[in-house]
Scaffold this motif. Structure first.
Motif, PDB file in Angstrom:
ATOM      1  N   PHE A 253       0.110  10.440  -3.714  1.00 19.61           N
ATOM      2  CA  PHE A 253      -0.673   9.323  -3.209  1.00 19.61           C
ATOM      3  C   PHE A 253       0.021   8.014  -3.538  1.00 19.61           C
ATOM      4  N   ASN A 254       0.366   7.294  -2.484  1.00 22.81           N
ATOM      5  CA  ASN A 254       1.024   6.001  -2.649  1.00 22.81           C
ATOM      6  C   ASN A 254      -0.041   4.909  -2.653  1.00 22.81           C
ATOM      7  N   LEU A 255      -0.522   4.576  -3.837  1.00 23.29           N
ATOM      8  CA  LEU A 255      -1.568   3.569  -3.947  1.00 23.29           C
ATOM      9  C   LEU A 255      -0.986   2.180  -3.772  1.00 23.29           C
ATOM     10  N   PRO A 256      -1.778   1.242  -3.283  1.00 22.36           N
ATOM     11  CA  PRO A 256      -1.261  -0.111  -3.030  1.00 22.36           C
ATOM     12  C   PRO A 256      -0.887  -0.838  -4.306  1.00 22.36           C
ATOM     13  N   LYS A 257       0.185  -1.601  -4.190  1.00 19.50           N
ATOM     14  CA  LYS A 257       0.612  -2.452  -5.309  1.00 19.50           C
ATOM     15  C   LYS A 257       0.781  -3.865  -4.782  1.00 19.50           C
ATOM     16  N   PHE A 258      -0.324  -4.568  -4.697  1.00 15.90           N
ATOM     17  CA  PHE A 258      -0.312  -5.915  -4.150  1.00 15.90           C
ATOM     18  C   PHE A 258       0.000  -6.908  -5.262  1.00 15.90           C
TER      19      PHE A 258
ATOM     20  N   THR B 141      -3.912   7.193   4.570  1.00 17.37           N
ATOM     21  CA  THR B 141      -2.955   6.104   4.374  1.00 17.37           C
ATOM     22  C   THR B 141      -2.137   6.319   3.117  1.00 17.37           C
ATOM     23  N   ALA B 142      -2.798   6.803   2.037  1.00 18.71           N
ATOM     24  CA  ALA B 142      -2.107   7.012   0.769  1.00 18.71           C
ATOM     25  C   ALA B 142      -1.039   8.092   0.864  1.00 18.71           C
ATOM     26  N   LEU B 143      -1.185   9.035   1.807  1.00 19.54           N
ATOM     27  CA  LEU B 143      -0.201  10.108   1.961  1.00 19.54           C
ATOM     28  C   LEU B 143       1.032   9.662   2.742  1.00 19.54           C
ATOM     29  N   ASN B 144       0.955   8.533   3.414  1.00 16.13           N
ATOM     30  CA  ASN B 144       2.076   8.057   4.209  1.00 16.13           C
ATOM     31  C   ASN B 144       3.120   7.384   3.311  1.00 16.13           C
ATOM     32  N   PRO B 145       4.369   7.386   3.753  1.00 17.65           N
ATOM     33  CA  PRO B 145       5.395   6.670   2.988  1.00 17.65           C
ATOM     34  C   PRO B 145       5.105   5.175   2.936  1.00 17.65           C
ATOM     35  N   VAL B 146       5.440   4.562   1.803  1.00 18.34           N
ATOM     36  CA  VAL B 146       5.199   3.133   1.638  1.00 18.34           C
ATOM     37  C   VAL B 146       6.237   2.348   2.423  1.00 18.34           C
ATOM     38  N   PRO B 147       5.820   1.449   3.307  1.00 16.80           N
ATOM     39  CA  PRO B 147       6.786   0.624   4.038  1.00 16.80           C
ATOM     40  C   PRO B 147       7.592  -0.235   3.060  1.00 16.80           C
TER      41      PRO B 147
ATOM     42  N   ASP C 174       8.769  -3.161   3.527  1.00 22.43           N
ATOM     43  CA  ASP C 174       8.371  -4.564   3.595  1.00 22.43           C
ATOM     44  C   ASP C 174       6.990  -4.750   2.945  1.00 22.43           C
ATOM     45  N   PRO C 175       6.845  -5.657   1.979  1.00 19.47           N
ATOM     46  CA  PRO C 175       5.564  -5.847   1.275  1.00 19.47           C
ATOM     47  C   PRO C 175       4.416  -6.218   2.203  1.00 19.47           C
ATOM     48  N   MET C 176       4.681  -7.038   3.215  1.00 20.77           N
ATOM     49  CA  MET C 176       3.625  -7.436   4.134  1.00 20.77           C
ATOM     50  C   MET C 176       3.114  -6.234   4.936  1.00 20.77           C
ATOM     51  N   GLN C 177       4.042  -5.382   5.371  1.00 21.08           N
ATOM     52  CA  GLN C 177       3.645  -4.177   6.087  1.00 21.08           C
ATOM     53  C   GLN C 177       2.873  -3.235   5.182  1.00 21.08           C
ATOM     54  N   ALA C 178       3.250  -3.190   3.903  1.00 20.75           N
ATOM     55  CA  ALA C 178       2.534  -2.350   2.949  1.00 20.75           C
ATOM     56  C   ALA C 178       1.081  -2.811   2.805  1.00 20.75           C
ATOM     57  N   LYS C 179       0.862  -4.119   2.782  1.00 24.32           N
ATOM     58  CA  LYS C 179      -0.506  -4.645   2.709  1.00 24.32           C
ATOM     59  C   LYS C 179      -1.288  -4.317   3.978  1.00 24.32           C
TER      60      LYS C 179
END
Length: 564
Positions: free
Chosen positions: A558-563, A497-503, A505-510
């Motif tokens: 790695f695209n780590l989550p930023k909630f 998941t971390a290797l994928n591009p960050v969506p 939309d914030p909700m989709q990212a979560k």
């Protein structure tokens, strides 16, 4: 368009999870939750040759009712003559199994498999049994008059009780007293190296007029699920009927209870069976023998599935009805050779057309590698190679999306108050960069059925039972005792998941992070073989995605989550 692409991907992922859940339900004999396809069920009763429906005739205290027959008006099936000889139970042993018989009806009341380890490290596995509250027996007899049935105490003829060295067959013979002018001789022939038993019913007419009894064969079982079931994945336990016309049809105990079970009532081919995870018992009549199939409730929490075949016996004559009784593991190739359609008791559901060749390939790999764990990993590798170029297209599309993602994010920030302008600018960026935001969807969608089919192959194959892999994994059909594989699977899912591009939309990212975590929780309770298959798929997917990113000049990060 990025939002649309990510939404479609998650819809596909969610849809695959829904299909998996539905197949769990169906495999367990329950109606599909989201995609029910079964027609409204009709009450299943056995019909006699004249077409009149028969009804069960329960016997008090019996572990199975004698099926009623359509006889002359006022005729009532007998509950068995008074015992003329002592009732006894005894066991016979072959190289593969120990079978316990009851002279009451000459019925099979226990089958033990000497080369299959039972649960909790017991040395043998028991399938049929009639002890400790369990009822699972094979019965047969005659109906249509005051004839011998499975409550008639029969004489056991002398013979060997163990298969001798160098012998291939072991014969057990029962002979009933004469009832209604008819004597029933029942002969079981057990063979070396197989689990199927030949059963001959010889109907002897000792009278001076023709008689027309009906031979019934039935399996009676309690409605309790097989041991070792899990709350996180389900397997079917219950009756099944196969005919060439209606094919394989499972029947849920609950539907029998409600009178809503549906089977093909009359045929001249097929079999009836009691199915549970990894094991099955089945009565098989020869092709061309006319019979009526039935399922019914016979007592509290006891259910029967069976066949009724009519015979006509002239005075002083003997008519034989040959059948086979199989009680053993669901070994696909052996079942396939034994009777048409019998291999379908190893149920792959709607993906059978894909699952069968995958099982064949897995079996071939094991014949070369010799370890089921490594064979699973090798099979996943071969599948990844087969889909390499197709999946590469999806990863290339994702790499391009990742490369233009900074532009898209900056644009979204500039036009966050103007959605229409934002959409136009997004389309312009994709056109200039030659990016198709939907390019990764089709490759992913095509592969989903293959991996779901492989899931069912691993869940259904008895070869996984008690099969070790390495170290602490001694049984690929049970969960990892130390939860090491599920933890690795969770980490690999998060890494992917971390290797994928960050969506954008914030909700989709979560959701991109929540979905793998939620999915991974189930795997802590899944069989180790299934978890191993998923880890292998994740690791190979990460490696392929990494290589494609490097080749396209998009450094992996790695695209780590930023909630928030």
């Amino acid at each position: 368009m990025t939002d649309i692409r990510r939404t479609i991907l998650w819809v596909i992922f969610g849809f695959s999870m829904v299909m998996l859940w539905d197949q769990w339900q169906v495999y367990n004999g329950k109606p599909a939750t989201f995609f029910p396809s079964a027609k409204p069920a009709a009450t299943a009763t056995a019909t006699t040759p004249s077409g009149a429906a028969s009804v069960p005739a329960p016997i008090a205290g019996a572990p199975g009712a004698v099926p009623a027959a359509n006889t002359v008006p006022g005729a009532v099936p007998a509950t068995g003559a008074a015992p003329a000889v002592p009732r006894e139970r005894f066991s016979v042993t072959t190289d593969l199994m120990r079978v316990t018989f009851d002279s009451e009806g000459g019925q099979v009341v226990k089958t033990e498999f000497l080369k299959i380890r039972g649960d909790k490290d017991t040395p043998t596995f028991t399938l049929m049994d009639q002890s400790g509250g369990r009822i699972y027996v094979a019965q047969s007899g005659l109906i249509g008059g005051d004839f011998p049935n499975h409550k008639t105490v029969m004489t056991v003829l002398p013979g060997d009780r163990n298969l001798k060295d160098g012998a291939n067959d072991l014969v057990v013979k029962f002979e009933s007293p004469v009832q209604g002018g008819v004597k029933l001789v029942k002969t079981y022939t057990l063979h070396r190296g197989v689990y199927d038993i030949g059963v001959k019913h010889e109907v002897v007419n000792t009278g001076t007029t023709p008689v027309s009894p009906q031979v019934y064969l039935q399996l009676v079982r309690d409605g309790t699920d097989a041991t070792g079931s899990s709350s996180f994945y389900s397997t079917f336990t219950g009756p099944a009927v196969y005919t060439e016309a209606k094919k394989f049809h499972k029947v849920e105990f609950k539907d029998i209870e409600k009178g809503k079970a549906e089977v093909d009532k009359s045929s001249d081919n097929g079999y009836v069976a009691m199915v549970q995870h990894y094991f099955v018992s089945a009565w098989i009549l020869g092709q061309g023998v006319k019979r009526d199939n039935f399922v019914r409730k016979v007592d509290e929490n006891q259910y029967a599935v069976g066949m009724i075949a009519p015979v006509t016996v002239p005075p002083g004559a003997t008519v034989a009805v040959d059948a086979k009784l199989y009680s053993g593991p669901e070994e696909e190739k052996k079942l396939e050779a034994l009777a048409p359609g019998l291999d379908l008791v190893k149920d792959y559901g709607w993906l059978t057309i894909l699952a069968k060749p995958l099982y064949w390939l897995l079996n071939q790999l094991h014949s070369f590698i010799g370890n089921w764990g490594w064979s699973i990993m090798a099979l996943v590798l071969l599948i990844k190679i087969a889909f390499y170029w197709l999946q590469a297209k999806g990863y290339e599309s994702m790499a391009k999306m990742k490369a233009v993602n900074p532009k898209v994010m900056a644009m979204r920030e500039r036009y966050k108050d103007n959605p229409q302008q934002m959409q136009q600018e997004m389309m312009r960026i994709y056109k200039e960069e030659k990016v198709n935001p939907l390019g990764g969807c089709l490759p992913i969608f095509i592969q989903i059925p293959v991996f779901i089919a492989l899931y069912w192959v691993l869940l259904s194959s008895i070869e996984m039972r008690n099969a070790p892999w390495i170290g602490w994994i001694h049984d690929l059909s049970t969960p990892d005792p130390y939860f090491i594989l599920p933890a690795v699977m969770t980490l690999s899912s998060l890494l992917q998941t971390a290797l994928n591009p960050v969506p954008p939309d914030p909700m989709q990212a979560k959701m991109m992070w929540i979905m793998p975590l939620a999915f991974s929780v189930m795997f802590f309770f899944f069989p180790a073989g299934l978890v191993l298959y998923w880890i292998t798929n994740n690791v190979l997917s990460i490696a392929q995605q990494w290589l494609i990113n490097v080749r396209m000049g998009v450094p992996p990060e790695f695209n780590l989550p930023k909630f928030k």
